[in-house]
Design a protein around this motif. Structure first.
Motif, PDB file in Angstrom:
ATOM      1  N   UNK A   1     -13.767 115.398  83.307  1.00  0.00           N
ATOM      2  CA  UNK A   1     -14.856 114.230  82.506  1.00  0.00           C
ATOM      3  C   UNK A   1     -15.925 114.165  82.811  1.00  0.00           C
ATOM      4  N   UNK A   2     -16.943 114.102  82.653  1.00  0.00           N
ATOM      5  CA  UNK A   2     -18.308 113.665  82.929  1.00  0.00           C
ATOM      6  C   UNK A   2     -19.095 112.593  82.019  1.00  0.00           C
ATOM      7  N   UNK A   3     -19.720 111.671  82.517  1.00  0.00           N
ATOM      8  CA  UNK A   3     -20.184 110.884  81.904  1.00  0.00           C
ATOM      9  C   UNK A   3     -21.288 110.243  82.415  1.00  0.00           C
ATOM     10  N   UNK A   4     -22.658 110.156  81.889  1.00  0.00           N
ATOM     11  CA  UNK A   4     -23.242 109.454  83.123  1.00  0.00           C
ATOM     12  C   UNK A   4     -24.199 110.218  84.300  1.00  0.00           C
ATOM     13  N   UNK A   5     -23.341 111.756  84.480  1.00  0.00           N
ATOM     14  CA  UNK A   5     -24.182 112.109  85.465  1.00  0.00           C
ATOM     15  C   UNK A   5     -22.885 112.012  86.666  1.00  0.00           C
ATOM     16  N   UNK A   6     -21.143 111.469  86.315  1.00  0.00           N
ATOM     17  CA  UNK A   6     -20.615 110.827  87.325  1.00  0.00           C
ATOM     18  C   UNK A   6     -19.278 111.634  86.676  1.00  0.00           C
ATOM     19  N   UNK A   7     -18.464 112.124  87.543  1.00  0.00           N
ATOM     20  CA  UNK A   7     -16.630 112.482  87.222  1.00  0.00           C
ATOM     21  C   UNK A   7     -16.169 111.353  87.306  1.00  0.00           C
ATOM     22  N   UNK A   8     -15.979 111.558  85.754  1.00  0.00           N
ATOM     23  CA  UNK A   8     -15.192 109.658  85.678  1.00  0.00           C
ATOM     24  C   UNK A   8     -12.977 110.003  85.955  1.00  0.00           C
ATOM     25  N   UNK A   9     -13.227 112.040  85.214  1.00  0.00           N
ATOM     26  CA  UNK A   9     -11.864 111.743  85.377  1.00  0.00           C
ATOM     27  C   UNK A   9     -11.684 113.760  85.882  1.00  0.00           C
ATOM     28  N   UNK A  10     -10.021 113.428  86.562  1.00  0.00           N
ATOM     29  CA  UNK A  10      -9.648 114.970  86.105  1.00  0.00           C
ATOM     30  C   UNK A  10      -8.496 114.760  86.741  1.00  0.00           C
ATOM     31  N   UNK A  11      -8.345 116.349  85.954  1.00  0.00           N
ATOM     32  CA  UNK A  11      -6.630 116.121  85.990  1.00  0.00           C
ATOM     33  C   UNK A  11      -6.302 117.693  85.184  1.00  0.00           C
ATOM     34  N   UNK A  12      -4.931 117.835  85.667  1.00  0.00           N
ATOM     35  CA  UNK A  12      -4.715 119.296  84.766  1.00  0.00           C
ATOM     36  C   UNK A  12      -4.935 119.197  83.220  1.00  0.00           C
ATOM     37  N   UNK A  13      -6.048 120.229  82.533  1.00  0.00           N
ATOM     38  CA  UNK A  13      -5.882 119.967  81.267  1.00  0.00           C
ATOM     39  C   UNK A  13      -4.502 119.171  80.564  1.00  0.00           C
ATOM     40  N   UNK A  14      -3.484 119.506  80.245  1.00  0.00           N
ATOM     41  CA  UNK A  14      -2.469 119.176  79.748  1.00  0.00           C
ATOM     42  C   UNK A  14      -1.884 117.796  79.908  1.00  0.00           C
ATOM     43  N   UNK A  15      -2.292 117.020  80.625  1.00  0.00           N
ATOM     44  CA  UNK A  15      -2.665 115.765  81.160  1.00  0.00           C
ATOM     45  C   UNK A  15      -3.447 115.074  79.967  1.00  0.00           C
ATOM     46  N   UNK A  16      -4.965 115.466  80.707  1.00  0.00           N
ATOM     47  CA  UNK A  16      -6.144 115.256  80.230  1.00  0.00           C
ATOM     48  C   UNK A  16      -5.943 115.607  77.544  1.00  0.00           C
ATOM     49  N   UNK A  17      -5.383 116.081  77.750  1.00  0.00           N
ATOM     50  CA  UNK A  17      -5.291 116.515  76.255  1.00  0.00           C
ATOM     51  C   UNK A  17      -4.503 115.070  75.881  1.00  0.00           C
ATOM     52  N   UNK A  18      -3.629 114.388  76.617  1.00  0.00           N
ATOM     53  CA  UNK A  18      -3.733 113.554  76.044  1.00  0.00           C
ATOM     54  C   UNK A  18      -3.447 111.757  76.750  1.00  0.00           C
ATOM     55  N   UNK A  19      -4.291 112.115  77.637  1.00  0.00           N
ATOM     56  CA  UNK A  19      -4.821 110.537  78.367  1.00  0.00           C
ATOM     57  C   UNK A  19      -5.559 109.362  77.204  1.00  0.00           C
TER      58      UNK A  19
END
Length: 237
Positions: free
Chosen positions: A209-227
């Motif tokens: 996940x990128x916001x304003x030119x910075x990666x703010x979150x990363x992980x397995x897709x399933x985890x991100x879907x439920x974040x």
């Protein structure tokens, strides 16, 4: 690890676009980058394909090769990284077949070229039907098929895709992502940026996940879907 990006900074004139991105992609993976418009998603792909310069201090390695030593054409021809840009950018005055053949200009492996062409027509049978039609006269979905097929025909090891679902009807969109899964199963690593976060995360194995030119979150897709934060910002709660 097939691609490693470290400390990637990019500016357009005096406007900063990326602030020290770090990420890795393993061979055979499907990885997505999601974020709002203007977050830096497309810029990240352009930097990898060397279409825009990275600032001093950046490090990008692809299969042990320093990407900063390669021009954009050699990234495709020597390293095997193909880029499907936003907006497709086909040669509208050429036929479908001519667009696909043009992508093989630097290849000498004629048997493999034929096999790749057969696979493109197998994944996208509509292109085989329209192979003599001018690309400018195709529908938006068909043009996207040509753009993906053209990238495949370069002899790619990794494919960078910029908003592959843009402008496509829902059924065409799902069909496109099914086709990309076939391309991945055939051995091509995929990195895509996508505005449709839900679709991207269901398609990919991992995400950033990128916001304003910075990666703010990363992980397995399933985890991100439920974040909770991802759901609130990109998935409608």
């Amino acid at each position: 690890m097939q691609l490693r990006v470290e400390n990637l900074h990019v500016s357009y004139d005096r406007i900063k676009a990326l602030y020290g991105l770090d990420f890795v992609i393993d061979k055979g993976e499907i990885v997505c980058i999601i974020g709002a418009n203007g977050a830096g998603k497309s810029t990240t792909l352009r930097a990898i394909s060397r279409m825009i310069p990275a600032e001093k201090g950046a490090r990008m390695l692809f299969e042990g090769n320093d990407l900063l030593d390669y021009s954009a054409d050699k990234v495709v021809r020597k390293l095997g990284i193909s880029h499907v840009p936003e907006g497709r950018r086909l040669f509208g005055n050429l036929t479908v077949m001519e667009n696909l053949q043009l992508a093989t200009y630097a290849r000498k492996d004629h048997t493999a070229i034929k096999q790749d062409m057969d696979l493109v027509f197998s994944i996208f049978p509509r292109l085989k039907e329209r192979r003599t039609q001018l690309s400018a006269t195709l529908s938006g979905g068909e043009q996207q098929m040509v753009a993906v097929g053209r990238a495949y025909m370069t002899g790619r090891k990794m494919m960078l895709l910029d908003e592959p679902s843009m402008g496509l009807a829902p059924l065409m969109m799902l069909g496109m992502f099914d086709a990309l899964k076939e391309i991945n199963r055939a051995g091509t690593t995929i990195l895509l940026v996508e505005q449709n976060a839900r679709l991207a995360l269901k398609f990919a194995q991992r995400g950033y996940v990128i916001e304003n030119g910075r990666i703010v979150l990363e992980g397995k897709s399933g985890d991100l879907l439920h974040d909770p934060e991802v759901r609130k910002a990109y998935l409608g709660g």
